[in-house]
Motif scaffolding. Structure first.
Motif, mmCIF file in Angstrom:
data_model
loop_
_atom_site.group_PDB
_atom_site.id
_atom_site.type_symbol
_atom_site.label_atom_id
_atom_site.label_comp_id
_atom_site.label_asym_id
_atom_site.label_seq_id
_atom_site.Cartn_x
_atom_site.Cartn_y
_atom_site.Cartn_z
ATOM 1 N N ASN A 33 0.784 -1.229 0.000
ATOM 2 C CA ASN A 33 0.000 0.000 0.000
ATOM 3 C C ASN A 33 0.817 1.280 0.000
ATOM 4 O O ASN A 33 0.247 2.354 -0.049
ATOM 5 N N ASP A 34 2.115 1.188 0.102
ATOM 6 C CA ASP A 34 2.921 2.406 -0.034
ATOM 7 C C ASP A 34 4.082 2.174 -0.989
ATOM 8 O O ASP A 34 5.129 2.797 -0.875
ATOM 9 N N ILE A 35 3.876 1.280 -1.953
ATOM 10 C CA ILE A 35 4.955 0.871 -2.845
ATOM 11 C C ILE A 35 4.490 0.965 -4.296
ATOM 12 O O ILE A 35 3.347 0.658 -4.620
ATOM 13 N N ALA A 36 5.401 1.393 -5.156
ATOM 14 C CA ALA A 36 5.148 1.371 -6.597
ATOM 15 C C ALA A 36 5.721 0.082 -7.165
ATOM 16 O O ALA A 36 6.870 -0.268 -6.899
ATOM 17 N N VAL A 37 4.926 -0.633 -7.929
ATOM 18 C CA VAL A 37 5.321 -1.928 -8.473
ATOM 19 C C VAL A 37 5.809 -1.759 -9.913
ATOM 20 O O VAL A 37 5.058 -1.320 -10.791
ATOM 21 N N TYR A 38 7.083 -2.086 -10.131
ATOM 22 C CA TYR A 38 7.676 -2.084 -11.469
ATOM 23 C C TYR A 38 7.901 -3.539 -11.863
ATOM 24 O O TYR A 38 8.882 -4.165 -11.473
ATOM 25 N N LYS A 39 6.950 -4.065 -12.593
ATOM 26 C CA LYS A 39 7.013 -5.462 -13.003
ATOM 27 C C LYS A 39 6.717 -5.552 -14.487
ATOM 28 O O LYS A 39 5.703 -5.032 -14.931
ATOM 29 N N PRO A 40 7.646 -6.152 -15.245
ATOM 30 C CA PRO A 40 8.820 -6.922 -14.844
ATOM 31 C C PRO A 40 9.997 -6.050 -14.382
ATOM 32 O O PRO A 40 10.118 -4.898 -14.800
ATOM 33 N N ASN A 41 10.825 -6.619 -13.530
ATOM 34 C CA ASN A 41 11.993 -5.952 -12.985
ATOM 35 C C ASN A 41 13.064 -5.821 -14.069
ATOM 36 O O ASN A 41 13.548 -6.824 -14.584
ATOM 37 N N PRO A 42 13.471 -4.606 -14.432
ATOM 38 C CA PRO A 42 14.471 -4.451 -15.505
ATOM 39 C C PRO A 42 15.854 -4.970 -15.116
ATOM 40 O O PRO A 42 16.701 -5.153 -15.990
ATOM 41 N N PHE A 43 16.073 -5.213 -13.825
ATOM 42 C CA PHE A 43 17.386 -5.676 -13.362
ATOM 43 C C PHE A 43 17.372 -7.166 -12.996
ATOM 44 O O PHE A 43 18.293 -7.662 -12.354
ATOM 45 N N PHE A 44 16.324 -7.845 -13.422
ATOM 46 C CA PHE A 44 16.192 -9.262 -13.091
ATOM 47 C C PHE A 44 17.339 -10.089 -13.696
ATOM 48 O O PHE A 44 17.698 -9.925 -14.862
#
Length: 641
Positions: free
Chosen positions: A358-369
């Protein structure tokens, strides 16, 4: 699909249509992959694109710097000879605006206006031209709302925003934008829900920051007919003011945080988003990725199956990421007195949002995976989690400007934090940044000595601008105290000009979570911000602009063994922290002279001449009308329940 007319409006508004979302909506979509490089790189230097851009900016910033220094009336100093001397390195100026919600945005707007030679009165009564002479412009949370608004609206200026009255309409809360016009609020949330559905339908996870980012866009990109639904951060790469080097290099700051964990300045991973890249200089990642291709599935920096995605880097989403602390506010709006129809939409919007995110921005897929650098908690996760850049206590975003590769000479930091019970700054952010350099995450960056938070106030270091790191030779011991060795010399440690929010003509210590401002309140905050940056329109120190000039040239003088002029020596005696400490109980600094008096008395100040704002569309409502509106709102809410 937008009409041809709408497309032309967008084309005329910001050049570089290729960087808009390829779906012409909030949803990301397929684009061609770059043929000449991987999507990620190690953070072993500046990107090629930034290096090239800096070369183009140099001539323009130098010309503006000469004009600023000449206008500053510095004695025994030839500005053109000094700046154009090939023996001297190019002077790089960084400007940083802290977080703090709308308080930080509005106070920062006045401070930025004081540095902008496009502002009426800034040349005569402020520091006009300093913005045009700067190389970097950094914002965090509310400070990034300011920076993002300016740069994403074709590098507009505060005067224009206030004159036109279309951007920064804060008369109603972002939660209830229609006020008593319930149908407008309903349409607002319905449009946000539709945008989120477009992203979901495209196969992407939606976090609460998507909701927050779209809501912010209605206030920051209101001149666009889609309120920025298709506007991407990478649009900057092709916008005319950026490609013509007419603006500083903008940077957004956020923190990395895995759901369920707590971060502090020592273990945080500080991320930056600039016009070309997203990533971190910290050893916990030490990588950057091309911001235009966020949303692309990658493995070790290579696009899977040669397929790339564009449009994930929505401008509102990027700006919302840096201020995701406000997601907590969004989560509470379903408990407010809104109509049942609006509550139904909100329930739909929030239904798929996990309480753990609830206080996080989700960047999926992870570009650094699955990359070789950084910690496994980042590179082994298919999702990159980012949050408010001030959650690690470094509410003034200095980290990007401390990187030795950027060679910043002087940083003008504007602190509009709410560190005290009275919502005033006390230098806590600078203390956190200072301490971080001695930890592994500091990664060789150097930061001048600063005192404790009580000394900041008791010594009046928040009552007037204060210079830190005035004598680089006194910083030599920092080289030996750092966990990792610095990449540069002690002269690469920027001199810091610290300016804290304080009242001159307006009580600008509003709550971080104040969600609406009447026109008079908004203008009062901005006016006071101008006076904070200009030392009360240059009335408290007629030589303030000259002293700023002395700070700008200091590192170049030191590198070349040049003595300061008598004027600059006197300026430094007035503004440099001398190393003293006074850590007893802190009083309150609210007199023009900067004397700690322990009371919240404004000393009977009156509005001073200088910077002047024109009210735009101010509504002079009688008490009878106010009472009528109150009764109407009460009736609407009663019906809703």
């Amino acid at each position: 699909m937008k009409s041809v007319f709408s497309a032309l409006l967008i084309l005329n508004y910001i050049l570089g249509v290729q960087s808009w979302s390829p779906t012409d909506s909030y949803a990301p979509g397929p684009i061609d992959c770059p043929s000449d490089k991987k999507l990620t790189r190690t953070a072993d230097g500046l990107s090629d694109e930034e290096v090239t851009w800096l070369e183009g900016r140099k001539t323009i910033s130098n010309d503006n710097l000469i004009a600023f220094l000449e206008h500053a009336n510095m004695t025994d100093f030839d500005a053109a000879d000094f700046v154009n001397n090939k023996a001297n390195d190019t002077i790089k100026i960084g400007i940083a605006f802290s977080g703090g919600g709308y308080r930080a945005m509005l106070c920062g707007a006045g401070q930025l206006a004081a540095l902008d030679n496009r502002t009426t009165g800034a040349w005569e009564h402020g520091l006009g031209g300093l913005l045009q002479a700067s190389t970097y412009l950094v914002g965090l949370s509310g400070g990034n709302w300011l920076v993002g608004t300016i740069v994403m609206n074709n590098f507009t200026d505060v005067d224009t925003i206030l004159r036109e009255g279309k951007i920064w309409d804060l008369s109603h809360s972002i939660v209830n934008v229609g006020g008593i016009k319930v149908w407008e609020t309903y349409d607002y949330y319905k449009n946000i829900e539709d945008a989120l559905d477009e992203k979901r339908d495209a196969g992407y996870d939606v976090s609460i920051t998507d909701t927050w980012g779209r809501a912010l866009s209605y206030q920051f990109f209101s001149k666009l007919n889609d309120t920025g639904a298709a506007l991407t951060w990478s649009t900057l790469q092709e916008s005319e003011p950026f490609t013509n080097y007419q603006m500083p290099f903008p940077i957004v700051v956020a923190d990395g945080r895995t759901p369920g964990t707590t971060i502090i300045s020592g273990n945080s991973t500080i991320f930056e988003v600039n016009p070309y890249e997203l990533g971190s200089w910290d050893p916990s990642l030490y990588q950057f990725t091309d911001v235009k291709y966020l949303g692309t599935k990658v493995k070790d920096g290579e696009p899977e199956n040669g397929k790339c995605i564009g449009g994930f880097d929505n401008a509102g989403f990027i700006m919302g990421t840096s201020s995701s602390l406000f997601n907590q506010f969004i989560l509470q709006i379903n408990t407010t007195s809104l109509s049942s129809a609006i509550k139904s939409i909100l329930s739909s919007i929030l239904n798929d949002i996990s309480n753990h995110e609830n206080d996080i921005a989700v960047y999926k897929p992870n570009p650094f995976f699955d990359t070789d650098f950084g910690t496994k908690s980042i590179t082994n996760n298919d999702t990159l989690f980012l949050c408010d850049g001030g959650e690690d206590l470094q509410n003034v975003p200095l980290a990007p400007l401390l990187q030795p590769d950027r060679q910043v000479d002087v940083i003008f930091s504007f602190d509009n934090s709410a560190d005290t019970d009275g919502y005033w700054p006390n230098g806590a952010s600078l203390v956190a940044t200072y301490q971080r350099q001695f930890l592994p995450q500091g990664n060789g960056t150097l930061f001048p000595y600063v005192p404790d938070v009580n000394s900041f106030r008791n010594l009046n270091l928040t009552a007037k601008p204060t210079f830190f790191g005035c004598d680089a030779k006194n910083l030599t011991s920092l080289l030996n105290s750092s966990v990792t060795s610095s990449k540069g010399s002690i002269y690469d440690t920027p001199l810091l000009v610290y300016t804290a929010n304080r009242p001159f003509t307006y009580w600008s210590n509003t709550s971080t979570f104040k969600m609406s401002y009447e026109e008079k309140e908004k203008l009062g905050m901005i006016q006071n911000g101008f006076e904070v940056a200009s030392r009360l329109n240059n009335t408290l120190d007629p030589e303030w602009a000259a002293c700023v000039g002395c700070a700008i040239i200091r590192r170049t003088e030191e590198r070349n063994g040049l003595e300061q002029s008598q004027q600059c020596q006197e300026c430094f005696a007035r503004y440099c922290w001398n190393g003293d400490l006074d850590n007893k109980y802190a009083g309150v600094n609210f007199t023009d002279a900067g004397i700690t008096n322990g009371t919240e008395d404004n000393g009977g100040r009156s509005l001073n001449a200088g910077f002047s704002l024109t009210l735009v569309g101010e509504q002079k409502t009688s008490l009878i009308k106010l009472m009528g509106y109150a009764l109407l709102v009460t009736a609407v809410f009663a019906i809703s329940f």
